[in-house]
Design a protein around this motif. Structure first.
Motif, PDB file in Angstrom:
ATOM      1  N   ASN A  20      37.084  47.993  26.489  1.00 23.16           N
ATOM      2  CA  ASN A  20      37.282  46.856  25.592  1.00 23.16           C
ATOM      3  C   ASN A  20      37.219  47.289  24.131  1.00 23.16           C
ATOM      4  O   ASN A  20      37.904  46.704  23.275  1.00 23.16           O
ATOM      5  CB  ASN A  20      36.237  45.771  25.865  1.00 23.16           C
ATOM      6  CG  ASN A  20      36.531  44.995  27.137  1.00 23.16           C
ATOM      7  OD1 ASN A  20      37.692  44.762  27.463  1.00 23.16           O
ATOM      8  ND2 ASN A  20      35.500  44.622  27.869  1.00 23.16           N
ATOM      9  N   ALA A  21      36.416  48.308  23.829  1.00 20.39           N
ATOM     10  CA  ALA A  21      36.353  48.809  22.462  1.00 20.39           C
ATOM     11  C   ALA A  21      37.696  49.396  22.042  1.00 20.39           C
ATOM     12  O   ALA A  21      38.158  49.178  20.909  1.00 20.39           O
ATOM     13  CB  ALA A  21      35.248  49.855  22.332  1.00 20.39           C
ATOM     14  N   MET A  22      38.349  50.131  22.946  1.00 15.14           N
ATOM     15  CA  MET A  22      39.659  50.697  22.630  1.00 15.14           C
ATOM     16  C   MET A  22      40.713  49.609  22.474  1.00 15.14           C
ATOM     17  O   MET A  22      41.612  49.713  21.637  1.00 15.14           O
ATOM     18  CB  MET A  22      40.077  51.686  23.724  1.00 15.14           C
ATOM     19  CG  MET A  22      39.272  52.972  23.754  1.00 15.14           C
ATOM     20  SD  MET A  22      39.322  53.910  22.207  1.00 15.14           S
ATOM     21  CE  MET A  22      37.728  53.444  21.475  1.00 15.14           C
ATOM     22  N   HIS A  23      40.603  48.555  23.289  1.00 14.09           N
ATOM     23  CA  HIS A  23      41.522  47.422  23.109  1.00 14.09           C
ATOM     24  C   HIS A  23      41.279  46.750  21.756  1.00 14.09           C
ATOM     25  O   HIS A  23      42.226  46.309  21.094  1.00 14.09           O
ATOM     26  CB  HIS A  23      41.338  46.418  24.243  1.00 14.09           C
ATOM     27  CG  HIS A  23      41.909  46.865  25.555  1.00 14.09           C
ATOM     28  ND1 HIS A  23      43.192  47.349  25.683  1.00 14.09           N
ATOM     29  CD2 HIS A  23      41.382  46.911  26.810  1.00 14.09           C
ATOM     30  CE1 HIS A  23      43.437  47.666  26.941  1.00 14.09           C
ATOM     31  NE2 HIS A  23      42.346  47.419  27.652  1.00 14.09           N
ATOM     32  N   LEU A  24      40.014  46.683  21.342  1.00 17.89           N
ATOM     33  CA  LEU A  24      39.701  46.109  20.031  1.00 17.89           C
ATOM     34  C   LEU A  24      40.270  46.962  18.901  1.00 17.89           C
ATOM     35  O   LEU A  24      40.670  46.434  17.859  1.00 17.89           O
ATOM     36  CB  LEU A  24      38.184  45.966  19.865  1.00 17.89           C
ATOM     37  CG  LEU A  24      37.546  44.731  20.493  1.00 17.89           C
ATOM     38  CD1 LEU A  24      36.032  44.790  20.351  1.00 17.89           C
ATOM     39  CD2 LEU A  24      38.084  43.450  19.857  1.00 17.89           C
ATOM     40  N   VAL A  25      40.292  48.279  19.087  1.00 25.22           N
ATOM     41  CA  VAL A  25      40.896  49.150  18.085  1.00 25.22           C
ATOM     42  C   VAL A  25      42.369  48.798  17.910  1.00 25.22           C
ATOM     43  O   VAL A  25      42.868  48.682  16.786  1.00 25.22           O
ATOM     44  CB  VAL A  25      40.746  50.629  18.495  1.00 25.22           C
ATOM     45  CG1 VAL A  25      41.592  51.527  17.591  1.00 25.22           C
ATOM     46  CG2 VAL A  25      39.288  51.055  18.427  1.00 25.22           C
ATOM     47  N   GLN A  99      44.901  53.851   7.635  1.00 23.29           N
ATOM     48  CA  GLN A  99      44.875  55.305   7.753  1.00 23.29           C
ATOM     49  C   GLN A  99      43.543  55.779   8.324  1.00 23.29           C
ATOM     50  O   GLN A  99      43.499  56.701   9.145  1.00 23.29           O
ATOM     51  CB  GLN A  99      45.114  55.943   6.392  1.00 23.29           C
ATOM     52  CG  GLN A  99      45.172  57.457   6.424  1.00 23.29           C
ATOM     53  CD  GLN A  99      45.430  58.059   5.053  1.00 23.29           C
ATOM     54  OE1 GLN A  99      45.547  57.359   4.062  1.00 23.29           O
ATOM     55  NE2 GLN A  99      45.521  59.374   4.999  1.00 23.29           N
ATOM     56  N   GLU A 100      42.457  55.137   7.910  1.00 22.69           N
ATOM     57  CA  GLU A 100      41.135  55.502   8.414  1.00 22.69           C
ATOM     58  C   GLU A 100      41.035  55.222   9.916  1.00 22.69           C
ATOM     59  O   GLU A 100      40.513  56.045  10.681  1.00 22.69           O
ATOM     60  CB  GLU A 100      40.067  54.714   7.657  1.00 22.69           C
ATOM     61  CG  GLU A 100      38.643  55.143   7.936  1.00 22.69           C
ATOM     62  CD  GLU A 100      38.267  56.425   7.223  1.00 22.69           C
ATOM     63  OE1 GLU A 100      37.168  56.935   7.490  1.00 22.69           O
ATOM     64  OE2 GLU A 100      39.077  56.924   6.422  1.00 22.69           O
ATOM     65  N   LEU A 101      41.535  54.063  10.349  1.00 17.29           N
ATOM     66  CA  LEU A 101      41.502  53.726  11.770  1.00 17.29           C
ATOM     67  C   LEU A 101      42.373  54.677  12.591  1.00 17.29           C
ATOM     68  O   LEU A 101      41.984  55.112  13.681  1.00 17.29           O
ATOM     69  CB  LEU A 101      41.963  52.285  11.984  1.00 17.29           C
ATOM     70  CG  LEU A 101      40.950  51.184  11.683  1.00 17.29           C
ATOM     71  CD1 LEU A 101      41.623  49.820  11.744  1.00 17.29           C
ATOM     72  CD2 LEU A 101      39.793  51.240  12.663  1.00 17.29           C
ATOM     73  N   LYS A 102      43.541  55.005  12.073  1.00 16.48           N
ATOM     74  CA  LYS A 102      44.451  55.887  12.811  1.00 16.48           C
ATOM     75  C   LYS A 102      43.902  57.301  12.901  1.00 16.48           C
ATOM     76  O   LYS A 102      44.122  57.999  13.898  1.00 16.48           O
ATOM     77  CB  LYS A 102      45.825  55.889  12.143  1.00 16.48           C
ATOM     78  CG  LYS A 102      46.578  54.574  12.301  1.00 16.48           C
ATOM     79  CD  LYS A 102      47.911  54.592  11.583  1.00 16.48           C
ATOM     80  CE  LYS A 102      48.636  53.261  11.739  1.00 16.48           C
ATOM     81  NZ  LYS A 102      49.932  53.253  11.015  1.00 16.48           N
ATOM     82  N   LEU A 108      46.765  58.793  20.971  1.00 22.08           N
ATOM     83  CA  LEU A 108      46.522  59.622  22.148  1.00 22.08           C
ATOM     84  C   LEU A 108      45.099  59.458  22.657  1.00 22.08           C
ATOM     85  O   LEU A 108      44.850  59.368  23.862  1.00 22.08           O
ATOM     86  CB  LEU A 108      46.804  61.091  21.821  1.00 22.08           C
ATOM     87  CG  LEU A 108      48.272  61.466  21.592  1.00 22.08           C
ATOM     88  CD1 LEU A 108      48.383  62.925  21.186  1.00 22.08           C
ATOM     89  CD2 LEU A 108      49.094  61.196  22.847  1.00 22.08           C
ATOM     90  N   THR A 109      44.141  59.408  21.725  1.00 19.16           N
ATOM     91  CA  THR A 109      42.745  59.245  22.126  1.00 19.16           C
ATOM     92  C   THR A 109      42.517  57.884  22.774  1.00 19.16           C
ATOM     93  O   THR A 109      41.828  57.774  23.799  1.00 19.16           O
ATOM     94  CB  THR A 109      41.821  59.388  20.909  1.00 19.16           C
ATOM     95  OG1 THR A 109      42.023  60.678  20.309  1.00 19.16           O
ATOM     96  CG2 THR A 109      40.360  59.248  21.308  1.00 19.16           C
TER      97      THR A 109
END
Length: 269
Positions: A20-25, A99-102, A108-109
């Motif tokens: 869920n954290a990755m979906h939030l990203v 840019q910071e988030l990417k 890929l991660t």
């Protein structure tokens, strides 16, 4: 800040839900991009309404933007006040955040974590999908599995789905590490040796809840008001020393001086 707050709160939870954290990203990136594309006009209207309510002077957004202060002030004929606030401040701030988030959560991660979560036995293997597991191997572990083993893996997964997933001994597991131990104890790691290999590879991923929580705590202690201009690289070095202070405590001043002395183009103070 309102958009990123949900993600920050999720990343600081004691019990990490990485999927869920990755979906939030992903949703955070989309919302920030939407704010960049369509958020200026509503924000400007909201600021104008606030200024009018509290009797604050509103600059003429069509006027020329003036650079500098005092006698060094000069007008830029090609830049209006609105252009300066929208392009030079609003857009730049959002682009920096994107840019910071990417850089911290590349595509890929994010995909790797999402595909790896299909192996998680939590909630009776609710996320299990053979196609996702096969894609995980083909895309991220091609050197660890030959083409023949990738084909054999799919066959093993079909048996695994009716054997391990339905087995009562594996129903109450909640982590991949528990699953790995369960397969070893039951002897099924020998039967499904390719799946066992993949699980062990996934367990080596540099995703640690404890490290994440310790890093957030360290930032609060190191990034104080007096250190608010600390560069990112220097801050990262300080955080490593603070987080791994048990290891750093083994180094003596003499060891550090000898290390610097042995390095070229260095001199002792």
């Amino acid at each position: 800040m309102g958009i990123t707050d949900v993600l920050c709160q999720a990343l600081q939870q004691r019990s990490q839900d990485l999927l869920n954290a990755m979906h939030l990203v992903s949703t955070t990136k989309s919302l920030i991009q939407k704010l960049r594309d369509d958020g200026w006009e509503p924000l400007l209207a909201s600021v104008i309404a606030f200024c009018e309510q509290h009797e604050i002077d509103i600059p003429d957004m069509n006027a020329r933007y003036t650079k500098g202060r005092g006698r060094y002030r000069r007008q830029d004929e090609d830049v209006t006040m609105e252009h300066h606030f929208k392009i030079c401040i609003f857009t730049v701030a959002i682009d920096f955040q994107l840019q910071e988030l990417k850089s911290r959560f590349c595509e890929l991660t994010t995909e790797l974590v999402i595909l790896s979560s299909t192996l998680n036995p939590k909630d009776a293997f609710r996320l299990f999908k053979i196609v996702h597991i096969c894609n995980l191997v083909k895309k991220y572990y091609p050197q660890d599995f030959t083409e023949h083993e990738q084909e054999l893996l799919e066959s093993q997964l079909q048996h695994y789905e009716f054997d391990v997933i339905k087995h009562p001994d594996f129903q109450n597991m909640s982590t991949i590490s528990e699953l790995c131990r369960g397969l070893k104890i039951s002897g099924k790691s020998n039967v499904y040796f390719l799946i066992d290999r993949l699980i062990r590879l996934v367990l080596t991923l540099p995703v640690s809840t404890a490290t994440t929580e310790r890093a957030f705590s360290a930032v609060k202690l190191l990034k104080t008001r007096l250190r608010n201009r600390m560069e990112d690289e220097f801050l990262a070095d300080n955080m490593i020393v603070y987080i791994e202070k048990e290891i750093a405590g083994n180094f003596t001043m003499e060891m550090i001086m000898e290390e610097f002395y042995s390095m070229k183009n260095r001199r002792q103070a």
